[in-house]
Design an enzyme around this catalytic site. Structure first.
Site, PDB file in Angstrom:
ATOM      1  N   THR A  94       0.804  -1.113  -0.013  1.00 48.34           N
ATOM      2  CA  THR A  94       0.140   0.015  -0.056  1.00 48.34           C
ATOM      3  C   THR A  94       0.986   1.122  -0.013  1.00 48.34           C
ATOM      4  O   THR A  94       1.556   1.452   0.736  1.00 48.34           O
ATOM      5  CB  THR A  94      -1.001  -0.028   1.341  1.00 48.34           C
ATOM      6  OG1 THR A  94      -1.712  -1.031   1.224  1.00 48.34           O
ATOM      7  CG2 THR A  94      -1.649   1.206   1.329  1.00 48.34           C
ATOM      8  N   LYS A 170      -6.985   1.055  -3.669  1.00 47.09           N
ATOM      9  CA  LYS A 170      -6.575   0.418  -2.624  1.00 47.09           C
ATOM     10  C   LYS A 170      -6.657   1.612  -1.198  1.00 47.09           C
ATOM     11  O   LYS A 170      -7.089   1.116  -0.092  1.00 47.09           O
ATOM     12  CB  LYS A 170      -5.087  -0.080  -2.710  1.00 47.09           C
ATOM     13  CG  LYS A 170      -4.383  -0.460  -1.365  1.00 47.09           C
ATOM     14  CD  LYS A 170      -5.218  -1.744  -0.564  1.00 47.09           C
ATOM     15  CE  LYS A 170      -4.293  -2.035   0.897  1.00 47.09           C
ATOM     16  NZ  LYS A 170      -4.913  -2.660   1.521  1.00 47.09           N
TER      17      LYS A 170
END
Length: 177
Positions: A94, A170
């Protein structure tokens, strides 16, 4: 197929183990070298640097944050200098949209491919091959990467041809969760 895997934390360890179980030749690197011991017993080769992992032509990163990823990509013994032309970097961490955009540009200049492929799932899901993977990159890079994603997760969602699109999804997903 040879794959370099960088980042053997809670998520990365299970992911690298799944690649080994899928019969990939895996070379691993982690800032704390001892985290590779169990994987080495399963057949992984341990790299001396991120550059060693990248020389295989395909390298996966699963790191804690932007700073960690920048340090393994842009360092003197980093991915960018060692990945061959035509090589592929799959970033499964991420990370920020800004860093994804920067990585896309840097790999492009080096004639390398970059695919953003952040994952949804906890460490138990990573170990059980139950991750949901959001991917973005060129169509040919996604086709090339799909067998790897199949070894790591239960489903792959294509977000488009601009890698930062996967990172945007995300981050938005994390805010919703």
């Amino acid at each position: 197929m040879d794959i370099g895997f960088i980042g053997l934390g809670k998520m990365g360890r299970g992911m690298a183990q799944n690649l080994l179980q899928a019969r990939y030749n895996v070379m691993v690197w982690n800032r704390t070298a001892g985290r590779a011991d169990d994987l080495q017993k399963l057949g992984a080769r341990v790299a001396a640097s991120p550059a060693d992992c990248a020389r295989s032509g395909i390298v996966i990163t699963m790191l804690a944050d932007d700073a960690a990823l920048e340090s393994v990509v842009f360092a003197e013994n980093g991915i960018l200098k060692a990945l061959p032309a035509g090589g592929l970097h799959l970033s499964m961490s991420t990370i920020s949209v800004a860093l994804s955009t920067r990585l896309t540009a840097a790999h492009g200049v080096a004639r390398q491919s970059f695919v953003a492929a952040p994952v949804f799932g906890r460490p138990e899901a990573a170990a059980a091959k139950k991750l949901f993977i959001v991917v973005a990159g060129t169509a040919s890079d996604l086709v090339r990467s799909q067998p790897i994603f199949d070894a790591l997760g239960q489903r792959t969602y294509i977000a488009g041809d601009e890698p930062h699109s996967a990172n945007t999804i995300k981050l938005l997903g994390n805010f919703l969760i």
